[in-house]
Design an enzyme around this catalytic site. Structure first.
Site, PDB file in Angstrom:
ATOM      1  N   GLU A 106       0.720  -1.101  -0.216  1.00 57.64           N
ATOM      2  CA  GLU A 106      -0.161  -0.125   0.038  1.00 57.64           C
ATOM      3  C   GLU A 106       0.914   1.043   0.006  1.00 57.64           C
ATOM      4  OE1 GLU A 106      -3.679  -0.041   2.232  1.00 57.64           O
ATOM      5  OE2 GLU A 106      -3.049   1.822   3.404  1.00 57.64           O
ATOM      6  N   ASP A 108       0.303   5.374   0.566  1.00 63.96           N
ATOM      7  CA  ASP A 108      -0.737   6.140   1.143  1.00 63.96           C
ATOM      8  C   ASP A 108      -0.165   7.725   1.291  1.00 63.96           C
ATOM      9  OD1 ASP A 108      -2.124   4.025   2.156  1.00 63.96           O
ATOM     10  OD2 ASP A 108      -1.324   4.043   3.957  1.00 63.96           O
ATOM     11  N   GLU A 110      -2.399  10.581   3.361  1.00 57.74           N
ATOM     12  CA  GLU A 110      -3.513  10.558   4.358  1.00 57.74           C
ATOM     13  C   GLU A 110      -3.260  12.187   4.758  1.00 57.74           C
ATOM     14  OE1 GLU A 110      -3.988   6.328   6.446  1.00 57.74           O
ATOM     15  OE2 GLU A 110      -2.110   7.488   7.103  1.00 57.74           O
ATOM     16  N   ASN A 125       2.825   7.102   3.746  1.00 58.88           N
ATOM     17  CA  ASN A 125       3.126   5.601   4.487  1.00 58.88           C
ATOM     18  C   ASN A 125       3.392   4.643   3.153  1.00 58.88           C
ATOM     19  OD1 ASN A 125       4.152   3.817   6.219  1.00 58.88           O
ATOM     20  ND2 ASN A 125       2.109   3.938   7.322  1.00 58.88           N
ATOM     21  N   GLU A 135       6.083   6.051   8.052  1.00 48.87           N
ATOM     22  CA  GLU A 135       5.549   7.361   8.035  1.00 48.87           C
ATOM     23  C   GLU A 135       6.570   8.649   7.801  1.00 48.87           C
ATOM     24  OE1 GLU A 135       5.143   5.242  10.642  1.00 48.87           O
ATOM     25  OE2 GLU A 135       3.249   4.710  10.973  1.00 48.87           O
ATOM     26  N   ARG A 280      11.721   5.272  18.625  1.00 42.01           N
ATOM     27  CA  ARG A 280      10.876   4.334  18.190  1.00 42.01           C
ATOM     28  C   ARG A 280      11.170   3.014  17.701  1.00 42.01           C
ATOM     29  NH1 ARG A 280       6.979   5.705  12.837  1.00 42.01           N
ATOM     30  NH2 ARG A 280       5.687   3.472  12.920  1.00 42.01           N
TER      31      ARG A 280
END
Length: 294
Positions: A106, A108, A110, A125, A135, A280
């Site tokens: 996918e 993206d 957004e 993403n 992201e 992260r």
């Protein structure tokens, strides 16, 4: 924007658009009724009489969406979008390619709703084989609720490029030879949706949807799909051909003009990049983060 930066931006955009016009081999008709089907809540999807424009609506009852009739393996996908005006916190407008499989690929766009007067945040993403965590976010350098702007995805064997008004805002290169996953086997459909992202979209969920000022409307027009229609044979879409211009060497990396624009976006408008988020990933950043971007 400073005068010199504006001139560089305009020259780069004109150069890129001339290339795309000269090489175009369009497979879409420009009619939403012919190129797409409604995937979600037909009562919340409104199409103009000539089929050239469409709106999606979000209210307390439902969001809405549509998807292409065909699936594609590589190409360029353009859509002009005008985002929700005024207070739109908690809403999400999506424009994306997806294989719609459990282990989906996918790509993206957004658009994360905002408090009126604040810059609109655009999140991109990349999912490969069902895994995302890639992201990036930018603040747009214009008000995307005042007029239509063109959002594009270039996807080929060499790279993925996300563009806003022909300005490249993000790349994701094919580093499969380095062990980095890249979407190259699964055909994808072009889709758009408007939905409730109240729990996370605006300031991490702090700014909520105000249903009293709804419904919320996003507008779409002038779509263009210049891509390889999936026929079950990946070799067909990988083959060199004048009509499959996206596979040619000229599209294998950013041009000099695109690189200048890309650097301008990164310097002035990038607000989050997963490749810079050491905590992260416990300082073990994904491998593509240390590899060339073009």
């Amino acid at each position: 924007m400073k005068g010199s930066s504006r001139i560089i931006l305009l020259i780069g955009i004109i150069f890129i658009k001339l290339i795309s016009i000269s090489l175009a081999s369009i497979v879409s008709t420009g009619d939403f009724n012919k190129d797409f089907f409604v995937t979600w809540s037909p009562s919340h999807v409104n199409t103009s009489a000539d089929g050239r424009s469409r709106t999606l609506k979000l209210d307390q009852d439902s969001g809405s969406g549509f998807a292409s009739n065909d699936m594609f393996l590589f190409g360029q996908f353009d859509m002009q979008i005008k985002l929700i005006p005024g207070y739109s916190a908690g809403t999400v407008v999506g424009f994306y390619l997806s294989s719609n499989q459990p282990n989906r690929d996918e790509l993206d766009f957004e658009f994360l709703g905002n408090v009126e007067g604040q810059p609109y945040i655009l999140q991109t993403n990349v999912y490969v084989d069902g895994f995302d965590d890639r992201e990036q976010r930018i603040k747009l350098w214009f008000d995307p609720t005042k007029d239509f702007h063109t959002y594009s995805i270039l996807w080929n064997l060499h790279q993925i490029v996300f563009m806003v008004d022909w300005v490249p805002i993000r790349t994701y290169r094919n580093h499969a030879d380095e062990g980095v996953a890249f979407p190259r086997w699964q055909p994808m459909a072009l889709q758009a949706s408007l939905w409730d992202g109240d729990s996370w979209a605006s300031r991490g969920g702090k700014d909520k949807i105000d249903w009293s000022i709804g419904p919320f409307i996003a507008s779409f027009q002038n779509h263009k799909i210049d891509a390889c229609v999936w026929n079950g044979n990946p070799r067909f879409c990988r083959a060199d051909s004048p009509t499959k211009w996206w596979n040619n060497d000229q599209s294998s990396s950013l041009t000099w003009a695109q690189r200048r624009l890309y650097k301008w976006v990164r310097k002035n408008h990038l607000i989050y990049d997963y490749c810079e988020d050491g905590p992260r990933f416990q300082t073990n950043l994904p491998k593509e983060c240390s590899l060339p971007k073009y």
